[in-house]
Enzyme design. Structure first.
Site, PDB file in Angstrom:
ATOM      1  N   ILE A  11       0.933  -1.207  -0.024  1.00 32.05           N
ATOM      2  CA  ILE A  11      -0.246   0.070  -0.068  1.00 32.05           C
ATOM      3  C   ILE A  11       1.026   1.091   0.042  1.00 32.05           C
ATOM      4  O   ILE A  11       1.596   1.917   1.042  1.00 32.05           O
ATOM      5  CB  ILE A  11      -0.742   0.218   1.357  1.00 32.05           C
ATOM      6  CG1 ILE A  11      -1.659  -1.277   1.501  1.00 32.05           C
ATOM      7  CG2 ILE A  11      -1.932   1.182   1.308  1.00 32.05           C
ATOM      8  CD1 ILE A  11      -2.463  -1.422   2.548  1.00 32.05           C
ATOM      9  N   ASP A  66       9.485   7.724  -1.288  1.00 31.82           N
ATOM     10  CA  ASP A  66       9.163   8.903  -1.821  1.00 31.82           C
ATOM     11  C   ASP A  66       8.596   8.603  -3.416  1.00 31.82           C
ATOM     12  O   ASP A  66       9.663   8.395  -4.333  1.00 31.82           O
ATOM     13  CB  ASP A  66       9.952  10.098  -2.113  1.00 31.82           C
ATOM     14  CG  ASP A  66       9.458  11.312  -2.373  1.00 31.82           C
ATOM     15  OD1 ASP A  66       8.298  11.193  -3.405  1.00 31.82           O
ATOM     16  OD2 ASP A  66       9.739  12.468  -2.070  1.00 31.82           O
ATOM     17  N   ASN A  93      -2.238   4.308  -3.924  1.00 29.47           N
ATOM     18  CA  ASN A  93      -2.911   5.109  -3.173  1.00 29.47           C
ATOM     19  C   ASN A  93      -2.179   6.381  -3.018  1.00 29.47           C
ATOM     20  O   ASN A  93      -3.050   7.396  -2.623  1.00 29.47           O
ATOM     21  CB  ASN A  93      -3.479   4.568  -1.598  1.00 29.47           C
ATOM     22  CG  ASN A  93      -3.750   5.285  -0.650  1.00 29.47           C
ATOM     23  OD1 ASN A  93      -4.868   5.952  -0.729  1.00 29.47           O
ATOM     24  ND2 ASN A  93      -3.063   5.873   0.376  1.00 29.47           N
ATOM     25  N   TYR A 159      -5.137  18.968 -10.576  1.00 29.84           N
ATOM     26  CA  TYR A 159      -5.739  17.849  -9.689  1.00 29.84           C
ATOM     27  C   TYR A 159      -6.609  16.835 -10.642  1.00 29.84           C
ATOM     28  O   TYR A 159      -6.277  15.600 -10.668  1.00 29.84           O
ATOM     29  CB  TYR A 159      -6.344  18.304  -8.346  1.00 29.84           C
ATOM     30  CG  TYR A 159      -6.637  16.886  -7.680  1.00 29.84           C
ATOM     31  CD1 TYR A 159      -5.598  16.036  -7.165  1.00 29.84           C
ATOM     32  CD2 TYR A 159      -7.948  16.693  -7.253  1.00 29.84           C
ATOM     33  CE1 TYR A 159      -5.878  15.088  -6.398  1.00 29.84           C
ATOM     34  CE2 TYR A 159      -8.339  15.617  -6.499  1.00 29.84           C
ATOM     35  CZ  TYR A 159      -7.424  14.588  -6.184  1.00 29.84           C
ATOM     36  OH  TYR A 159      -7.729  13.642  -5.499  1.00 29.84           O
ATOM     37  N   LYS A 163      -6.209  13.155 -11.924  1.00 33.15           N
ATOM     38  CA  LYS A 163      -6.999  11.881 -11.690  1.00 33.15           C
ATOM     39  C   LYS A 163      -7.499  11.245 -12.990  1.00 33.15           C
ATOM     40  O   LYS A 163      -7.977  10.056 -13.014  1.00 33.15           O
ATOM     41  CB  LYS A 163      -7.887  12.231 -10.383  1.00 33.15           C
ATOM     42  CG  LYS A 163      -7.485  12.405  -9.181  1.00 33.15           C
ATOM     43  CD  LYS A 163      -6.778  11.105  -8.748  1.00 33.15           C
ATOM     44  CE  LYS A 163      -5.865  11.226  -7.355  1.00 33.15           C
ATOM     45  NZ  LYS A 163      -5.577   9.799  -6.819  1.00 33.15           N
TER      46      LYS A 163
HETATM   47  P1  NDP Z   1      -3.812  11.862   2.885  1.00 29.76           P
HETATM   48  O1  NDP Z   1      -3.171  13.266   2.831  1.00 29.76           O
HETATM   49  O2  NDP Z   1      -4.622  11.588   4.355  1.00 29.76           O
HETATM   50  O3  NDP Z   1      -2.755  10.733   2.609  1.00 29.76           O
HETATM   51  C1  NDP Z   1      -2.117  10.724   1.629  1.00 29.76           C
HETATM   52  C2  NDP Z   1      -0.985   9.691   1.798  1.00 29.76           C
HETATM   53  O4  NDP Z   1      -0.253   9.783   0.330  1.00 29.76           O
HETATM   54  C3  NDP Z   1      -0.129   9.908   2.938  1.00 29.76           C
HETATM   55  O5  NDP Z   1      -0.003   8.244   3.392  1.00 29.76           O
HETATM   56  C4  NDP Z   1       1.111  10.466   2.287  1.00 29.76           C
HETATM   57  O6  NDP Z   1       2.235   9.957   3.055  1.00 29.76           O
HETATM   58  C5  NDP Z   1       1.448   9.692   0.769  1.00 29.76           C
HETATM   59  N1  NDP Z   1       2.143  10.540  -0.017  1.00 29.76           N
HETATM   60  C6  NDP Z   1       1.970  11.810  -0.481  1.00 29.76           C
HETATM   61  N2  NDP Z   1       2.932  11.999  -1.095  1.00 29.76           N
HETATM   62  C7  NDP Z   1       3.806  11.046  -1.319  1.00 29.76           C
HETATM   63  C8  NDP Z   1       4.931  10.687  -1.919  1.00 29.76           C
HETATM   64  N3  NDP Z   1       5.521  11.748  -2.630  1.00 29.76           N
HETATM   65  N4  NDP Z   1       5.708   9.607  -1.882  1.00 29.76           N
HETATM   66  C9  NDP Z   1       4.989   8.738  -0.882  1.00 29.76           C
HETATM   67  N5  NDP Z   1       3.782   8.857  -0.350  1.00 29.76           N
HETATM   68  C10 NDP Z   1       3.168   9.915  -0.485  1.00 29.76           C
HETATM   69  O7  NDP Z   1      -4.885  11.631   1.857  1.00 29.76           O
HETATM   70  P2  NDP Z   1      -6.010  10.799   1.411  1.00 29.76           P
HETATM   71  O8  NDP Z   1      -6.019   9.428   1.977  1.00 29.76           O
HETATM   72  O9  NDP Z   1      -7.450  11.146   1.384  1.00 29.76           O
HETATM   73  O10 NDP Z   1      -5.494  10.083   0.056  1.00 29.76           O
HETATM   74  C11 NDP Z   1      -5.234   9.043  -0.405  1.00 29.76           C
HETATM   75  C12 NDP Z   1      -5.406   9.020  -1.971  1.00 29.76           C
HETATM   76  O11 NDP Z   1      -7.021   9.195  -2.185  1.00 29.76           O
HETATM   77  C13 NDP Z   1      -4.904   9.989  -2.929  1.00 29.76           C
HETATM   78  O12 NDP Z   1      -4.492   9.465  -4.282  1.00 29.76           O
HETATM   79  C14 NDP Z   1      -6.134  11.080  -3.082  1.00 29.76           C
HETATM   80  O13 NDP Z   1      -5.846  11.801  -4.380  1.00 29.76           O
HETATM   81  C15 NDP Z   1      -7.128  10.107  -3.301  1.00 29.76           C
HETATM   82  N6  NDP Z   1      -8.518  10.584  -2.817  1.00 29.76           N
HETATM   83  C16 NDP Z   1      -8.838  11.144  -1.699  1.00 29.76           C
HETATM   84  C17 NDP Z   1      -9.912  11.866  -1.570  1.00 29.76           C
HETATM   85  C18 NDP Z   1     -10.565  12.652  -0.536  1.00 29.76           C
HETATM   86  O14 NDP Z   1     -11.600  13.355  -0.489  1.00 29.76           O
HETATM   87  N7  NDP Z   1      -9.659  12.554   0.665  1.00 29.76           N
HETATM   88  C19 NDP Z   1     -10.936  11.637  -2.561  1.00 29.76           C
HETATM   89  C20 NDP Z   1     -10.673  10.699  -3.645  1.00 29.76           C
HETATM   90  C21 NDP Z   1      -9.477  10.247  -3.842  1.00 29.76           C
HETATM   91  P3  NDP Z   1       3.639  10.956   3.386  1.00 29.76           P
HETATM   92  O15 NDP Z   1       3.144  12.229   3.413  1.00 29.76           O
HETATM   93  O16 NDP Z   1       4.039  10.222   4.704  1.00 29.76           O
HETATM   94  O17 NDP Z   1       4.561  10.451   2.312  1.00 29.76           O
HETATM   95  C1  8X3 Z   2     -10.502  14.223  -3.631  1.00 28.49           C
HETATM   96  C2  8X3 Z   2     -11.945  14.587  -3.940  1.00 28.49           C
HETATM   97  O1  8X3 Z   2     -13.892  16.296  -4.730  1.00 28.49           O
HETATM   98  O2  8X3 Z   2     -11.750  17.014  -3.975  1.00 28.49           O
HETATM   99  O3  8X3 Z   2     -10.054  13.427  -4.772  1.00 28.49           O
HETATM  100  O4  8X3 Z   2     -11.722  16.084  -5.757  1.00 28.49           O
HETATM  101  S1  8X3 Z   2     -12.081  15.978  -4.576  1.00 28.49           S
END
Ligand code: NDP
Ligand code: 8X3
Length: 261
Positions: A11, A66, A93, A159, A163
């Protein structure tokens, strides 16, 4: 009694939000061993401890990654410990949004970070993990897309573009990896309350909180339960593409903040 087959799951971005919730949900299901990665390794170590309180037998390997760094991704994945060199499931993710500005006012640094993480990072990880899926009996990739990959909303420009790219890559992977028997699924959520908005607004917690004001957003756990459902279908069933939103959300931007429950 026949022992259940334990599958190895990698993950990305499991230090927070949806990735973290997936790790907890899969550990509780007791049929998965976990490779957890992100940049914040301290958080992953704390998460591993937390998971061992729920399921002491869950095998976990945490490592710093990263996803934007092509060389680091290649070296780290290729040098995984030997007992972690077969991967059954990849959950792409890791991702983020930065800024919410009209296109002519967008910051180039924000654009680069989103493109490098959400598109290029996903590609780098997939390229190096797929060869490790060769020995898997039920290989499966799950890509975290978004409602932003299905429609474009005001100021979502880059963004949304990243996506939409994930949406295209999800379809491309399903075609290109079919011969290797790799299932490919996309989960596309609407609003999920995680650190996502805080990251989007560069640490402005008040603005981040306001996104979810007067409605019940999805939680990381809601998405993790769906991921578990998708993963637990029999091998001959693939959920290609799933769009899930809070009941209070109709499109990327049309929400009802007056629902009482
Ligand atoms: P969070 O910010 O809570 O989590 C994002 C995760 O991505 C963190 O664990 C962060 O870890 C990791 N991450 C970011 N940049 C890097 C990098 N360069 N290398 C490795 N890991 C990275 O957000 P979400 O859990 O909401 O987001 C998870 C996914 O879900 C994303 O792809 C987001 O676009 C998608 N998503 C989110 C939605 C929302 O409304 N929240 C809706 C739709 C999709 P760390 O900083 O420790 O590296
Ligand atoms: C994250 C949800 O609505 O900000 O992907 O695009 S939204």
């Amino acid at each position: 009694m026949e022992q259940p087959h334990i599958r190895s799951v990698l993950i990305t971005g499991s230090s927070s939000g949806i990735g973290r919730a997936c790790a907890i949900e899969l550990a509780a299901a007791k049929q998965y061993r976990l490779l957890l990665c992100a940049r914040r390794i301290d958080r992953l170590e704390a998460l591993a401890k937390e998971i061992h309180e729920i399921n002491p037998d869950c095998e976990i390997h945490t490592f710093k990654l990263d996803v934007r760094n092509a060389e680091e991704v290649e070296t780290t994945i290729n040098n995984l410990p030997v007992e972690w060199k077969t991967i059954d499931i990849l959950i792409n993710n890791a991702g983020l949004s930065q800024g919410l500005d009209p296109i002519d006012q967008g910051k180039i640094g924000d654009w680069d970070r989103m493109i490098d993480t959400n598109i290029k990072g996903l590609l780098y990880v997939t390229k190096h993990v797929v060869p490790l899926m060769g020995k898997s009996k039920q290989p499966h990739i799950i890509n975290l897309g978004s409602i932003a990959g299905k429609e474009v909303y005001p100021n979502g420009n880059v963004y949304c573009a990243t996506k939409h790219a994930v949406d295209a890559l999800n379809k491309a992977m399903r075609i290109d990896l079919l011969d290797q028997g790799i299932k490919v699924s996309a989960i596309n959520p609407g609003m999920v309350e995680t650190e996502f908005s805080e990251v989007r607004f560069h640490g402005d917690t008040e603005r981040a909180k306001a996104v979810y004001r007067d409605l019940t957003p999805l939680s990381g756990k809601d998405i993790a339960e769906i991921v578990l459902f998708v993963l637990s279908r029999p091998y001959h069933v693939n959920i290609n593409d799933l769009l899930v939103m809070p009941s209070a959300q109709a499109t990327g931007t049309i929400v009802n903040r007056n629902i009482k429950n």
